[in-house]
Design an enzyme around this catalytic site. Sequence first.
Site, PDB file in Angstrom:
ATOM      1  N   ASN A 191       0.990  -1.066  -0.049  1.00 15.79           N
ATOM      2  CA  ASN A 191       0.187  -0.026  -0.034  1.00 15.79           C
ATOM      3  C   ASN A 191       0.732   1.174  -0.055  1.00 15.79           C
ATOM      4  O   ASN A 191       1.887   1.585  -1.079  1.00 15.79           O
ATOM      5  CB  ASN A 191      -1.176  -0.020   0.899  1.00 15.79           C
ATOM      6  CG  ASN A 191      -0.593  -0.248   2.653  1.00 15.79           C
ATOM      7  OD1 ASN A 191      -0.225  -1.503   2.910  1.00 15.79           O
ATOM      8  ND2 ASN A 191      -0.947   0.953   3.365  1.00 15.79           N
ATOM      9  N   ASP A 192       0.480   2.146   0.975  1.00 10.79           N
ATOM     10  CA  ASP A 192       1.238   3.448   0.575  1.00 10.79           C
ATOM     11  C   ASP A 192       2.753   3.715   0.273  1.00 10.79           C
ATOM     12  O   ASP A 192       3.554   2.566   0.943  1.00 10.79           O
ATOM     13  CB  ASP A 192       1.389   4.275   2.182  1.00 10.79           C
ATOM     14  CG  ASP A 192       0.027   4.162   2.857  1.00 10.79           C
ATOM     15  OD1 ASP A 192      -0.914   3.417   2.184  1.00 10.79           O
ATOM     16  OD2 ASP A 192      -0.142   4.754   4.045  1.00 10.79           O
TER      17      ASP A 192
ATOM     18  N   TRP B 215      -3.180  -7.290   2.865  1.00 17.42           N
ATOM     19  CA  TRP B 215      -2.542  -6.369   3.809  1.00 17.42           C
ATOM     20  C   TRP B 215      -2.059  -7.409   5.329  1.00 17.42           C
ATOM     21  O   TRP B 215      -2.904  -7.844   5.799  1.00 17.42           O
ATOM     22  CB  TRP B 215      -3.486  -5.352   4.160  1.00 17.42           C
ATOM     23  CG  TRP B 215      -2.950  -4.347   5.319  1.00 17.42           C
ATOM     24  CD1 TRP B 215      -2.334  -3.022   4.750  1.00 17.42           C
ATOM     25  CD2 TRP B 215      -3.007  -4.092   6.718  1.00 17.42           C
ATOM     26  NE1 TRP B 215      -2.104  -2.399   5.804  1.00 17.42           N
ATOM     27  CE2 TRP B 215      -2.494  -3.010   7.103  1.00 17.42           C
ATOM     28  CE3 TRP B 215      -3.276  -5.156   7.601  1.00 17.42           C
ATOM     29  CZ2 TRP B 215      -2.244  -2.385   8.356  1.00 17.42           C
ATOM     30  CZ3 TRP B 215      -3.568  -4.782   8.940  1.00 17.42           C
ATOM     31  CH2 TRP B 215      -2.721  -3.457   9.223  1.00 17.42           C
TER      32      TRP B 215
ATOM     33  N   SER C 211       3.476   3.921   7.945  1.00 13.64           N
ATOM     34  CA  SER C 211       3.831   4.687   7.059  1.00 13.64           C
ATOM     35  C   SER C 211       4.606   5.849   7.647  1.00 13.64           C
ATOM     36  O   SER C 211       4.359   5.895   9.166  1.00 13.64           O
ATOM     37  CB  SER C 211       2.851   5.311   6.309  1.00 13.64           C
ATOM     38  OG  SER C 211       2.578   4.674   5.276  1.00 13.64           O
TER      39      SER C 211
ATOM     40  N   ARG D 297      -0.781   8.785  13.323  1.00 10.30           N
ATOM     41  CA  ARG D 297       0.102   7.941  12.483  1.00 10.30           C
ATOM     42  C   ARG D 297       0.727   8.752  11.372  1.00 10.30           C
ATOM     43  O   ARG D 297       0.334   9.869  10.741  1.00 10.30           O
ATOM     44  CB  ARG D 297      -0.448   6.642  12.149  1.00 10.30           C
ATOM     45  CG  ARG D 297      -1.811   6.952  11.114  1.00 10.30           C
ATOM     46  CD  ARG D 297      -2.472   5.501  10.964  1.00 10.30           C
ATOM     47  NE  ARG D 297      -3.582   5.506  10.212  1.00 10.30           N
ATOM     48  CZ  ARG D 297      -4.916   5.407  10.902  1.00 10.30           C
ATOM     49  NH1 ARG D 297      -4.750   5.392  12.227  1.00 10.30           N
ATOM     50  NH2 ARG D 297      -6.070   5.339  10.110  1.00 10.30           N
TER      51      ARG D 297
ATOM     52  N   GLU E 273      -5.287  10.468   6.969  1.00 12.10           N
ATOM     53  CA  GLU E 273      -4.007   9.834   7.001  1.00 12.10           C
ATOM     54  C   GLU E 273      -2.873  10.354   5.935  1.00 12.10           C
ATOM     55  O   GLU E 273      -3.224  11.288   5.399  1.00 12.10           O
ATOM     56  CB  GLU E 273      -4.116   8.390   6.506  1.00 12.10           C
ATOM     57  CG  GLU E 273      -5.149   7.564   7.096  1.00 12.10           C
ATOM     58  CD  GLU E 273      -5.607   5.985   6.542  1.00 12.10           C
ATOM     59  OE1 GLU E 273      -5.501   5.409   7.419  1.00 12.10           O
ATOM     60  OE2 GLU E 273      -5.508   6.263   5.548  1.00 12.10           O
TER      61      GLU E 273
ATOM     62  N   TRP F 211      -8.848   1.736  -0.855  1.00 18.64           N
ATOM     63  CA  TRP F 211      -9.126   0.838   0.391  1.00 18.64           C
ATOM     64  C   TRP F 211     -10.442  -0.020  -0.127  1.00 18.64           C
ATOM     65  O   TRP F 211     -10.568  -1.033   0.534  1.00 18.64           O
ATOM     66  CB  TRP F 211      -9.031   1.479   1.286  1.00 18.64           C
ATOM     67  CG  TRP F 211      -7.597   1.692   2.167  1.00 18.64           C
ATOM     68  CD1 TRP F 211      -7.065   2.840   2.032  1.00 18.64           C
ATOM     69  CD2 TRP F 211      -6.744   0.679   2.458  1.00 18.64           C
ATOM     70  NE1 TRP F 211      -5.664   2.787   2.732  1.00 18.64           N
ATOM     71  CE2 TRP F 211      -5.644   1.310   2.763  1.00 18.64           C
ATOM     72  CE3 TRP F 211      -6.799  -0.761   2.491  1.00 18.64           C
ATOM     73  CZ2 TRP F 211      -4.384   0.664   3.381  1.00 18.64           C
ATOM     74  CZ3 TRP F 211      -5.547  -1.371   2.923  1.00 18.64           C
ATOM     75  CH2 TRP F 211      -4.388  -0.758   3.513  1.00 18.64           C
TER      76      TRP F 211
END
Length: 614
Positions: A154-155, A179, A212, A271, A325, A415
């Site tokens: 992902n990121d 994930w 992340s 986060r 995020e 997502w």
Amino acid sequence: MKKLSKTAISAIAITAALSGPMQLNAAEEVKIEHLGTRNTLVRVPDAGKYLLLPVQDSNDDAKINVLVDGKLDKTINVRLAKSKVDYYVPFDLTPYKGHDLVLTVVTSQDRSSVREAKDDACWSNLTISDTFDTANREKYRPLFHHTPLWGWMNDPNGMFYKDGVWHLYFQHNPYGSKWQNLSWGHSTSTDLINWEQQPEALEPDGLGMIFSGSSAVDRTGSAGFGKDAVVAMYTSAAESQIQSLAWSDDNGATFTTYPGNPVLTLESEARDPNMFRDEKNNRWVLTLAHALEHEMLIFTSPDMKTWTLESAFGKGIGAQGGVWECPDLFELTVDGSGEKKWVLLCNLNPGGIFGGSATQYFVGDFDGKTFTADTDAEGNIPTKWLDFGKDHYAAVSWSDAPDNRRTLIGWMSNWQYAAEVPTLQFRSANTLPREIGLFKAGDGQIYASYSPSPELLALRDRAVTKSRGFNIGSKPRRIALPSENDGVCEIVITLNGQKADSIDLELQNEAGEKVVMTYNVSGNSLSFDRRNSGVTDFSHDFPAVTTAPTFNSDGKLCLRIFIDRSSIEVFESDGKFAMTNLVFPTKPYSSLSVSAKGGKARVDGIEVYSIKVK
Ligand code: FRU
């Protein structure tokens, strides 16, 4: 165990060679003992480079405790195959050479007897091998976009540029295509086109998974890790989400975690720390997503270890639908005017412009402590979107990019369905790298421009079509796409719709599947319809139409369109808008048809380039 993981890092060899399982003698065989209905012990011989773990994507995770000389080294979660093997993931054995290696496996299935448990497909398919096959064969694997060689991604995060190398880290599961086991995967490039995957840079530790974050080159050694150390700050995610540091003295290849972690804790979910150097004030600035509060917190620090909360931005502002995020904050110059402005990126999920995840941004000022967003003529803070497709998320920028550039890359998925897209050995690609800028639009407001990075011009191989232009009416004019590489290409097309209502661009394949892009001239918008684009039924959120404002009013629109097997990125040629959408055609799109409605129109020019990569 530190020594072991260091060896792991230097010794992993990623090979693309094909070879069958090794022939082993009895002492070198994997020994399996079933201890209970859900509990199995695997003794791994001191032979071969990899233990290939058989995965079934639809199964639940098995928990694998890795015991080295009887002591717990780490725990990984793997969807070990039950009824069939979808693909394999490599468990690297090189760090354990000369040691006793035992895996204790706790599976998730309900079993009535050990005999039943023995039949699971994973046990007979556990294989020792000297190679792991990462050849690029899957039909939807892009040719010129970054993907992990295997596993979930992902990121993008923690990116920095140093000594001519672009470092791209990414949220990676090295043990499966969903994930889990979040680590920082690492790839490097000198041209933003060709990427080489490196060993994992950060793996889950006692504080949690590695979520992340960001990295910066600490030129003065302010953090105490040495001059020019690369310092990464990331979220350690377990019961809580806390912020940790790690540093690298080998240009980001390997990291050592800071023993004083965590360096920042908050009571509620926070986060994706993103830090940058504030030279004027001789300190570091950090933006941190206060996810559930829909705000970005801003901190400062002299040394990256002690942080002071300065301000918060976001309550009640912009799109608030989901969690906030992956922030990023940087200064840019407005095109043509020389005016300096700050941009705050706030990725959010769900609540994006077309559902699910998306990137919103705010333009404003930053005084070293507080970000203040510009308002529109009515005094409101407008919500602005960085990309007008469904598949652009978690976009952040490289730190220390050369020539004052602000280069970004995003995760090319959403997502809503990222875990269900029809790929297996890998899941997800990044967007093309892009340059962000600012421009003043007709409404007097400042917007972000977003253009393919200049390096991407080198992708162009042959001009398979080059035309100075032609008239178009209601009858579609068909242009063939390149025959090589499943039609991957870049199309540059200039539309003139001054005398028409709309112009349709249709990508079509032999199976009758299509993507329809419509330039609505009076509406000053471009829409992208992927409802009949191919395989769409893996999620009810996938079939969709997305729409971008074209920021023009003269009926003329020049587009750059990049097609890469399972993605289409459309850019206004000055970057006034970008639109990123995934597609999964059962056969490659082989032609582009152009037609006009409500009057005659013109294509003022079209070039179609086949693509070359090294
Ligand atoms: C965004 C995100 C981040 C988090 C990471 C975990 O997609 O949810 O907030 O750090 O993914 O993989």
